[in-house]
Design a protein around this motif. Structure first.
Motif, PDB file in Angstrom:
ATOM      1  N   GLN A  23       0.802  -1.215   0.000  1.00  0.00           N
ATOM      2  CA  GLN A  23       0.000   0.000   0.000  1.00  0.00           C
ATOM      3  C   GLN A  23       0.838   1.269   0.000  1.00  0.00           C
ATOM      4  N   ASP A  24       1.987   1.207   0.661  1.00  0.00           N
ATOM      5  CA  ASP A  24       2.741   2.443   0.866  1.00  0.00           C
ATOM      6  C   ASP A  24       3.660   2.774  -0.312  1.00  0.00           C
ATOM      7  N   VAL A  25       3.761   4.078  -0.579  1.00  0.00           N
ATOM      8  CA  VAL A  25       4.800   4.514  -1.506  1.00  0.00           C
ATOM      9  C   VAL A  25       5.899   5.126  -0.636  1.00  0.00           C
ATOM     10  N   VAL A  26       7.138   4.656  -0.829  1.00  0.00           N
ATOM     11  CA  VAL A  26       8.225   5.063   0.064  1.00  0.00           C
ATOM     12  C   VAL A  26       9.029   6.196  -0.573  1.00  0.00           C
ATOM     13  N   ILE A  27       9.112   7.294   0.159  1.00  0.00           N
ATOM     14  CA  ILE A  27       9.859   8.472  -0.297  1.00  0.00           C
ATOM     15  C   ILE A  27      10.985   8.706   0.706  1.00  0.00           C
ATOM     16  N   GLY A  28      12.193   8.960   0.222  1.00  0.00           N
ATOM     17  CA  GLY A  28      13.313   9.226   1.120  1.00  0.00           C
ATOM     18  C   GLY A  28      13.706  10.688   1.077  1.00  0.00           C
ATOM     19  N   ILE A  66       1.720   7.588   2.041  1.00  0.00           N
ATOM     20  CA  ILE A  66       3.118   7.925   1.756  1.00  0.00           C
ATOM     21  C   ILE A  66       3.946   7.597   2.988  1.00  0.00           C
ATOM     22  N   LYS A  67       5.010   6.809   2.798  1.00  0.00           N
ATOM     23  CA  LYS A  67       5.932   6.558   3.904  1.00  0.00           C
ATOM     24  C   LYS A  67       7.170   7.413   3.661  1.00  0.00           C
ATOM     25  N   LEU A  68       7.305   8.447   4.474  1.00  0.00           N
ATOM     26  CA  LEU A  68       8.417   9.376   4.277  1.00  0.00           C
ATOM     27  C   LEU A  68       9.533   9.062   5.278  1.00  0.00           C
ATOM     28  N   ILE A  69      10.702   8.706   4.761  1.00  0.00           N
ATOM     29  CA  ILE A  69      11.839   8.417   5.642  1.00  0.00           C
ATOM     30  C   ILE A  69      12.804   9.600   5.585  1.00  0.00           C
ATOM     31  N   ILE A  70      12.974  10.260   6.717  1.00  0.00           N
ATOM     32  CA  ILE A  70      13.833  11.450   6.753  1.00  0.00           C
ATOM     33  C   ILE A  70      15.158  11.114   7.430  1.00  0.00           C
ATOM     34  N   LEU A  71      16.260  11.390   6.755  1.00  0.00           N
ATOM     35  CA  LEU A  71      17.581  11.182   7.349  1.00  0.00           C
ATOM     36  C   LEU A  71      18.335  12.505   7.402  1.00  0.00           C
ATOM     37  N   ASP A  72      19.135  12.638   8.413  1.00  0.00           N
ATOM     38  CA  ASP A  72      19.879  13.883   8.627  1.00  0.00           C
ATOM     39  C   ASP A  72      21.264  13.763   8.003  1.00  0.00           C
ATOM     40  N   ASP A  73      21.661  14.741   7.195  1.00  0.00           N
ATOM     41  CA  ASP A  73      23.038  14.690   6.679  1.00  0.00           C
ATOM     42  C   ASP A  73      23.897  15.825   7.226  1.00  0.00           C
ATOM     43  N   GLN A  74      23.319  16.680   8.063  1.00  0.00           N
ATOM     44  CA  GLN A  74      24.039  17.781   8.709  1.00  0.00           C
ATOM     45  C   GLN A  74      24.763  18.681   7.709  1.00  0.00           C
ATOM     46  N   GLY A  75      24.327  18.645   6.460  1.00  0.00           N
ATOM     47  CA  GLY A  75      24.976  19.469   5.441  1.00  0.00           C
ATOM     48  C   GLY A  75      26.327  18.945   5.012  1.00  0.00           C
ATOM     49  N   GLU A  76      26.639  17.706   5.402  1.00  0.00           N
ATOM     50  CA  GLU A  76      27.944  17.144   5.047  1.00  0.00           C
ATOM     51  C   GLU A  76      27.808  16.187   3.876  1.00  0.00           C
ATOM     52  N   ALA A  77      28.695  16.370   2.907  1.00  0.00           N
ATOM     53  CA  ALA A  77      28.609  15.591   1.679  1.00  0.00           C
ATOM     54  C   ALA A  77      28.708  14.091   1.948  1.00  0.00           C
ATOM     55  N   SER A  78      29.634  13.687   2.820  1.00  0.00           N
ATOM     56  CA  SER A  78      29.820  12.248   2.992  1.00  0.00           C
ATOM     57  C   SER A  78      28.607  11.628   3.681  1.00  0.00           C
ATOM     58  N   VAL A  93      13.430   3.391  -1.893  1.00  0.00           N
ATOM     59  CA  VAL A  93      12.567   4.548  -2.107  1.00  0.00           C
ATOM     60  C   VAL A  93      12.245   4.707  -3.590  1.00  0.00           C
ATOM     61  N   SER A  94      11.053   5.286  -3.866  1.00  0.00           N
ATOM     62  CA  SER A  94      10.665   5.534  -5.254  1.00  0.00           C
ATOM     63  C   SER A  94      11.054   6.932  -5.687  1.00  0.00           C
ATOM     64  N   LEU A  95      11.378   7.766  -4.710  1.00  0.00           N
ATOM     65  CA  LEU A  95      11.771   9.136  -5.020  1.00  0.00           C
ATOM     66  C   LEU A  95      12.619   9.645  -3.861  1.00  0.00           C
ATOM     67  N   LEU A  96      13.620  10.439  -4.193  1.00  0.00           N
ATOM     68  CA  LEU A  96      14.502  10.956  -3.160  1.00  0.00           C
ATOM     69  C   LEU A  96      14.388  12.480  -3.147  1.00  0.00           C
ATOM     70  N   ILE A  97      14.398  13.048  -1.952  1.00  0.00           N
ATOM     71  CA  ILE A  97      14.350  14.507  -1.836  1.00  0.00           C
ATOM     72  C   ILE A  97      15.654  14.975  -1.185  1.00  0.00           C
ATOM     73  N   ASN A  98      16.221  16.047  -1.721  1.00  0.00           N
ATOM     74  CA  ASN A  98      17.415  16.648  -1.122  1.00  0.00           C
ATOM     75  C   ASN A  98      17.045  18.012  -0.559  1.00  0.00           C
ATOM     76  N   SER A  99      17.294  18.201   0.738  1.00  0.00           N
ATOM     77  CA  SER A  99      17.115  19.522   1.354  1.00  0.00           C
ATOM     78  C   SER A  99      18.381  19.845   2.121  1.00  0.00           C
ATOM     79  N   GLY A 116      18.418   5.024 -11.150  1.00  0.00           N
ATOM     80  CA  GLY A 116      17.280   5.429 -11.976  1.00  0.00           C
ATOM     81  C   GLY A 116      16.087   5.921 -11.178  1.00  0.00           C
ATOM     82  N   ILE A 117      16.358   6.644 -10.095  1.00  0.00           N
ATOM     83  CA  ILE A 117      15.289   7.141  -9.226  1.00  0.00           C
ATOM     84  C   ILE A 117      15.224   8.662  -9.341  1.00  0.00           C
ATOM     85  N   PRO A 118      14.016   9.249  -9.424  1.00  0.00           N
ATOM     86  CA  PRO A 118      13.953  10.716  -9.510  1.00  0.00           C
ATOM     87  C   PRO A 118      14.427  11.381  -8.212  1.00  0.00           C
ATOM     88  N   LEU A 119      15.054  12.544  -8.359  1.00  0.00           N
ATOM     89  CA  LEU A 119      15.590  13.295  -7.219  1.00  0.00           C
ATOM     90  C   LEU A 119      14.996  14.691  -7.247  1.00  0.00           C
TER      91      LEU A 119
END
Lengths: 385, 348, 291
Positions: A23-28, A66-78, A93-99, A116-119
Motif C-alpha cells: 500500500q505504501d509509496v516510500v519516499i526518502g 506515503i511513507k516518508l523516511i527522513i535522514l539527517d546529513d548535517q549538510g555534510e557531503a559524505s 525509495v521511489s523518489l529521493l528529496i534533497n534539502s 534510476g530514481i527521480p531526485l
C-alpha cells in the motif's frame, strides 16, 4: 557483473516491498536537519513532513499512504552520500528529496542516477541540470533561481529610477559568489554603473570595513544575494557608518521578522514566496497544522516544504496507484501544480524544464506609515527557457 | 617453585613473549576472518561505514606516526587530506589522469607539503609548532576554495570512479577490498618505519632532542623525514577519499576534521599502531552510536532536532574523559582489562 | 578617517579577546584553544539574563552575566584543567580543544542555533555617532573601545600593583619557587582562568550587542588568536600591538586589495612571525625553550 548483482538485488527488494507493504509509496529525504546550516533547511523539512502527515490522514494519495523516511546529513557531503546509499538500497525509495547544502548534490545525483530514481530538490538550491534542457531524473521546487533572481532585482532597481551606482554583496561561498558575479555581468549589459563588489568571508567579526568600502565607492543602491547573516549584517554595517542608500536582499525565511525588527523603509526584500503578512487561506491552514502537530518551527518558515509537499502529492496522484520510481518520474515530466498563492503562479514542469516554466517575483519592505510589511512590487513573471 | 602462584606472578608468566605472540596470532587470525566474511553479510550502508573507517584508519596511522612516534604535533591534518583530495580531483578534471597517476601524485604533493609543514618544526616545539601547522591548514583551505570558485559550480569537482586493471571500482564491495588492502599496506609501511633505524630515531627525538643530537642523530633530518612520510600518506588517504566519494569540495575539510583525527589517536592510544585503527573505528562509529541511543531514549522526537549538537557535546566529552582518565587510550584500556581477565580466570 | 576608526574598532575586538589567551598562558603556560567558546558562553549568558524580567535594568543583566562568566572560568579550572596540571603541555592544549567542542554542542542544545538579538531584548539602542568629519561608528563600538582601554588599564594595574597580580606573575615565572614561598597555585590558576573568561565574555557580549549573536561567534575568537601570538603569548602589551597589526592589515586588505585574503592573511603574518621571531614581538625569548 555489477549490473547483474544490481538486477538481482532489485528483484529481491521489489518482491520484498511487495509483500511488506504493497500500500505504501516510500519516499526518502536527506537533509540538513541539524548542523550549522540547519536553520535554512530544517523548517522546510518539517513542512514536508507535516504536509505528508496531512495527506496520509486524509487517506493518502491514489489509494496509497506515503511513507516518508527522513535522514539527517548535517549538510555534510559524505553523510549525504551515505544516506542516499541507505535510502536507495535498503529502503527502496521511489523518489529521493534533497534539502541540504550544495556540496551534498554531487554524491546524491550520482547515486540516484545509478539507480534510476527521480531526485527532487526542495529548499536546496536548484542545480543547473533542472533548467532546460533538464536531466530526466532531476527536479526542483526551491524558490530562488540563479541568474533570474539577479535579473528581477536589477530590473526593479532600474525601474526605481535615478542615477544608480550599484554595490554588490556576496558571501565567500561558491553559490553566492557566482550569482553576484552574474549580476555584475548583467548590470554591465544593462549599462548600470557597478561601484563595488564585496565578497565577505563567513566568519567576519566586523562588517564595517566592508560597508566602508561600499560606501566609499559611492554605491547608492546595494544588492545582496547571500545567506541572511551576511545580507543583514552588511546592511547594518552600512547604516552604522551613516550610509543612507537603498538596499535590496533576497527574502530568506528570516526576512519577515527581520524587516519588522529593522523597520527601515529603504531595506527591500525580493522573493518568490508569499510572506505571511498576506494571510492567505493556505497560510492559515499551515498555521493550524503546525499548531496541531506541536511543530518546532513557525509555520511562516515552512513555505518551501509545503510547496514541495503539494508537488509531491500532485506527482504521486498523477502517477496513479502502484506506480514505481519509473512511473513517478514519467508523471513528473509534465506536471502543473497550483500553489494556492504561496507563489505567483503554478509550478509547471515539461520534459525539457524541471525548474518551472515561469518564475514569479515579489518585492517587500517595511512601511513606517502603516507599521507593517507592504508589497512594493507585485508578482512579476519571467519565462524560463 | 611452589604450587601457589601469586596472581601478579602469573600475569607476568602469561604475558611472556611466547604466549603473547601466540595470542597475537590468534587475535589477528580472528580479525582476518571477520574482515573477509564481513562483506558477505553487510548491507550497502554497513559497507559504506566500514569503508569510512578504513579511510580514517589510513589517515590516523599517518598522524600516529608523526605525533604518536615522532612527537610532532600537527593541527594541519585536514589541510593535508584536502591537498591530497584536490590533487587527485584537479588532475582528474584538468588532465583526465587515471587512478594510478592520481594516487602517487597526491603522495608527492603531500610529501612536498610535509617538507614545508615540517620546516617550522626545526625551530619550533610544542604549542608553537601546533600553531604553525594550524596556519598552514588555513592557507591550504584558502587555496582550495579559490580553485573551486575558479572552476565554477558549487558542487565541487567531480571525479569518475577509478579503474584498476580494467576493473571499475564503483561498488561498496570493490571499494572495501581496495581499502582493506590500502589499510594493510599503510599499516605495513608505518610498522616498518617504526621498527627501522628511522623509527628509533623518531623515538629518540620524541624523548629528548638534545640527547638524541648527542647520540649522533640528525634531529632536523629525522623530524623532516617524519613530516614527509606522514604527510605523503595523509595526502594519499585524502585522494582515496576523493575517489571514493567521487567528488571533492573544500567544505569537507574543516578544522574539526583535524581535531577528529587527533581524537582518533588519543582515544585509540597514542604511540601504538593498533590504537590508530581502534581510534578510527571509535570516532567514525560514535555519531551512529549516539543516534541509535538517542532514538531509543524517551522524547526522541524532541531530541532529533539537536542530534548534531548532542554529537558535538558527546565527542568533546569522550575526548576529555580519555585525556583525563585514560591517557593511554583504548589500547591501554584493553591491556589493563586483559591483564585483569587473565588473573581472574586463573586465580580460583 | 573612517578606515582608522574601523581599524580601531576591530583592533579593540581582537585586543579584548586576545588578552584572555595571554593571561592564561602567562600564568600557567597553557594555550587555551577554548577561549573563543568561553567568550561565546559569556554572550549567551547575557542572552539568558536579558530574558529574565526580574532583573529590571539592562545594567543588572550585564552585571549578572559577567559574574556568571567569571564563575564559569573558575569552574573550568577547578573541575577540568586542575587535573591537567603536571601533564604535558600538549595534553593540556588538547583538553582545551575538547572542552571547546563540548561547549559548542552544549550551547546549541541550551540556546538553539538561531540568531538572537540581545540588544533588542535589553532595549538598548545602537545609534550611529559621528566622531570625526565623515567618520562614524555605532554607539556600542564606541563603548567597546572605551571598555578595551579600561580593561587593559585595570589589568596592567592589577598585575603591577595588586597582591594577587604579583602572585600571578611569580607563578608564571617559576611555579615551583612561588609554591615554596607560600603561593596557593590552584587559587592563582583558577583566578587566571576566571579573569580570562571574564574579559572574553565582555568581548563576546559587546559583539553580540552590536551585531547579534549566533554560534559562529567562536570563529572570531580563533581569528583573535594570531594577534596574541604575533604580539608574544606572554605579553599583555604585545596583545594590543599584535591586535592592531592584524586588524590594520585586515582592514587595509579589504579596502584596497582582495577582501578574501583578509581571512588567510592573519595566519600568513603569524607564519612570518614564527619564522622570524617565534616568541613574538614582545614575548620572552626563553619561552620558546620551555614549551
Amino acid at each position: 557483473m555489477t549490473i547483474k548483482t544490481f538486477a538481482v538485488a532489485a528483484a529481491i527488494s521489489a518482491s520484498l516491498s511487495m509483500t511488506a507493504a504493497a500500500q505504501d509509496v516510500v519516499i526518502g529525504l536527506s537533509g540538513a536537519l541539524t548542523g550549522p546550516s540547519a536553520g535554512s533547511y530544517a523548517p522546510a523539512i518539517e513542512g514536508i513532513r507535516l504536509y505528508v502527515d496531512k495527506v496520509n490522514a486524509g487517506g493518502g494519495v491514489a489509494g496509497r499512504k506515503i511513507k516518508l523516511i527522513i535522514l539527517d546529513d548535517q549538510g555534510e557531503a559524505s553523510k549525504g552520500a551515505a544516506n542516499a546509499t541507505k535510502l536507495i538500497s535498503q529502503d527502496n525509495v521511489s523518489l529521493l528529496i534533497n534539502s541540504s547544502l550544495s556540496s551534498t548534490f554531487a554524491p546524491m545525483i550520482a547515486a540516484t542516477g545509478q539507480a534510476g530514481i527521480p531526485l527532487l530538490f526542495a529548499a536546496s538550491a536548484c542545480p543547473k541540470e533542472v533548467y532546460p534542457p533538464a536531466n530526466p531524473l532531476l527536479f526542483c521546487t526551491t524558490a530562488f533561481a540563479s541568474k533570474f533572481d539577479s535579473q528581477a532585482t536589477l530590473d526593479f532597481i532600474t525601474k526605481s529610477g535615478g542615477n544608480v551606482s550599484l554595490g554588490l554583496v556576496a558571501m565567500a561561498i561558491p553559490i553566492s559568489r557566482s550569482e553576484i558575479e552574474s549580476a555584475e555581468g548583467l548590470a554591465t549589459v544593462k549599462g548600470m554603473k557597478v561601484a563595488d563588489k564585496a565578497i565577505i568571508p563567513p566568519p567576519t567579526p566586523d562588517y564595517t570595513p566592508f560597508a566602508t568600502k561600499l560606501s566609499a565607492a559611492g554605491a547608492n543602491w546595494v544588492y545582496a544575494w547571500a545567506p541572511w547573516v551576511t545580507q543583514v549584517r552588511t546592511f547594518e554595517g552600512l547604516r552604522k557608518i551613516g550610509w543612507n542608500g537603498r538596499y535590496i536582499a533576497w527574502a530568506h525565511l528570516e526576512s519577515e521578522s527581520e524587516l519588522a525588527r529593522l523597520k527601515d523603509p529603504a531595506l527591500y526584500a525580493i522573493g518568490a514566496n508569499a510572506l505571511f503578512a498576506q494571510d492567505l487561506p493556505v497560510q492559515r491552514e499551515m498555521q493550524a497544522t503546525a499548531k496541531a502537530a506541536g511543530a518546532t518551527y513557525p509555520a511562516s518558515q515552512m513555505t518551501e516544504g509545503w510547496i514541495a509537499g503539494m508537488v509531491l502529492e500532485a506527482a504521486l496522484g498523477k502517477a496513479g496507484p502502484n506506480a514505481d520510481a519509473k512511473a513517478i518520474q514519467a508523471a513528473m515530466q509534465s506536471l502543473s501544480v497550483d500553489t494556492k498563492g504561496l507563489r505567483g503562479g503554478p509550478i509547471e514542469w515539461t520534459a525539457a524544464n524541471h525548474f518551472r516554466t515561469r518564475q514569479f517575483y515579489r518585492i517587500y519592505r517595511w512601511a513606517p506609515t502603516s507599521s507593517a510589511i507592504e508589497v512594493v512590487q507585485d508578482w512579476t513573471a519571467y519565462d524560463v527557457k | 617453585m611452589s604450587d601457589q602462584v601469586h596472581p601478579t606472578q602469573l600475569s607476568t608468566v602469561m604475558l611472556q613473549p611466547a604466549s603473547r605472540s601466540a595470542r597475537t596470532i590468534f587475535v589477528s587470525a580472528l580479525l582476518a576472518v571477520a574482515i573477509i566474511i564481513f562483506p558477505f553479510f553487510a548491507t550497502p550502508f554497513h559497507l559504506d561505514v566500514a569503508n569510512q573507517i578504513l579511510l580514517a584508519s589510513i589517515g590516523a596511522l599517518s598522524l600516529m606516526l608523526l605525533t604518536g612516534f615522532a612527537g610532532q604535533i600537527s593541527l594541519g591534518h585536514a589541510g593535508l587530506i584536502a591537498a591530497g583530495a584536490f590533487t587527485a580531483g584537479i588532475l582528474s578534471k584538468e588532465a583526465g589522469a587515471p587512478f594510478w597517476i592520481g594516487i602517487p601524485a597526491a603522495g608527492a604533493t603531500g610529501g612536498l607539503l610535509g617538507l614545508i609543514f615540517g620546516l617550522p618544526s626545526l625551530r619550533l616545539r610544542g604549542v608553537y609548532l601546533a600553531v604553525s601547522t594550524l596556519a598552514l591548514h588555513f592557507i591550504v583551505v584558502y587555496a582550495g576554495g579559490e580553485y573551486e570558485n575558479l572552476v565554477g559550480g558549487s558542487g565541487g569537482i567531480l571525479i569518475p570512479p577509478p579503474s584498476l586493471w580494467g576493473l571499475k571500482i564503483n561498488t561498496g564491495k570493490a571499494w572495501y577490498v581496495l581499502l582493506v588492502a590500502g589499510a594493510i599496506l599503510a599499516f605495513l609501511v608505518t610498522w616498518n618505519v617504526v621498527r627501522s633505524r628511522t623509527g628509533r630515531a623518531f623515538a629518540a627525538v620524541h624523548g629528548r632532542e638534545t640527547v638524541a643530537a648527542a647520540l649522533g642523530i640528525n634531529v632536523a633530518r629525522t623530524k623532516l623525514t617524519a613530516f614527509v612520510i606522514s604527510s605523503s600518506m595523509t595526502a594519499i588517504a585524502g585522494a582515496l577519499f576523493a575517489y571514493y566519494r567521487g567528488f571533492v569540495s573544500i567544505e569537507a575539510f574543516s578544522l574539526y576534521l583535524s581535531i577528529q583525527y587527533i581524537a582518533m589517536i588519543i582515544i585509540g592510544g597514542i604511540g601504538t599502531l593498533p590504537g590508530a585503527f581502534l581510534g578510527a573505528l571509535f570516532v567514525t562509529l560514535l555519531p551512529y552510536l549516539i543516534e541509535t541511543v538517542v532514538a531509543h531514549l524517551p522524547g526522541a522526537q524532541a531530541m532529533a532536532g539537536s542530534i548534531f549538537a548532542v554529537n558535538y557535546a558527546a565527542f568533546g566529552l569522550v575526548m576529555i574523559v580519555f585525556l583525563v582518565f585514560e591517557p593511554s587510550g583504548l589500547v591501554g584500556l584493553w591491556r589493563r582489562l586483559e591483564r585483569r581477565l587473565l588473573i581472574g580466570r586463573q586465580s580460583p | 578617517m573612517q578606515i582608522v576608526l574601523n581599524i580601531l574598532v576591530l583592533g579593540s575586538i581582537y585586543s579584548l579577546i586576545s588578552c584572555g589567551y595571554v593571561i592564561i598562558y602567562k600564568v600557567s603556560r597553557v594555550l587555551n584553544l577554548a577561549h573563543g567558546e568561553l567568550m561565546m558562553v559569556g554572550a549567551y549568558l547575557l542572552l539568558t539574563t536579558a530574558s529574565a524580567g526580574w532583573l529590571g535594568s539592562p545594567l543588572a543583566a550585564i552585571g549578572l552575566a559577567l559574574v556568571l562568566s567569571l564563575t564559569v572560568g573558575i569552574l573550568v579550572y577547578v573541575l577540568l584543567m586542575r587535573r591537567m596540571t603536571g601533564e604535558s603541555v600538549l595534553a593540556a592544549v588538547l583538553t582545551t580543544i575538547a572542552l571547546g567542542i563540548l561547549i559548542r554542542g552544549a550551547v546549541v542544545l541550551l540556546w538553539s542555533a538561531q540568531h538572537h538579538y540581545p540588544a533588542t531584548k535589553l532595549h538598548i539602542a545602537n545609534p550611529s555617532i559621528e566622531l570625526f568629519q565623515n567618520a562614524k561608528l555605532s554607539l556600542i563600538s564606541l563603548i567597546l573601545i572605551g571598555v578595551t582601554v579600561a580593561t587593559y588599564a585595570a589589568l596592567f594595574a592589577f598585575m603591577r600593583f595588586g597582591r594577587w597580580g604579583l602572585r600571578m606573575r611569580a607563578t608564571g615565572q617559576n611555579a615551583l619557587l612561588a609554591a615554596q614561598r607560600g603561593v596557593n597555585l590552584h587559587a592563582v590558576y583558577a583566578l587566571a582562568w576566571g579573569i580570562s573568561t571574564f574579559t572574553g565574555a565582555v568581548a563576546g557580549m559587546l559583539i553580540a550587542l552590536d551585531s547579534g549573536l549566533d554560534s559562529t561567534i567562536v570563529m572570531i575568537g580563533l581569528k583573535a588568536f594570531p594577534a596574541a601570538l604575533v604580539g608574544g603569548l606572554d605579553s599583555l602589551a604585545g596583545a594590543i600591538i599584535g591586535s592592531i597589526i592584524i586588524s590594520a592589515s585586515e582592514v587595509i586588505l579589504i579596502q584596497h586589495f582582495n577582501p578574501l585574503l583578509s581571512d588567510a592573511v592573519p595566519f600568513l603574518i603569524l607564519i612570518a612571525m614564527l619564522v622570524i621571531r617565534p616568541w613574538g614581538l614582545f614575548g620572552t625569548r626563553e619561552e620558546l625553550d620551555r614549551v
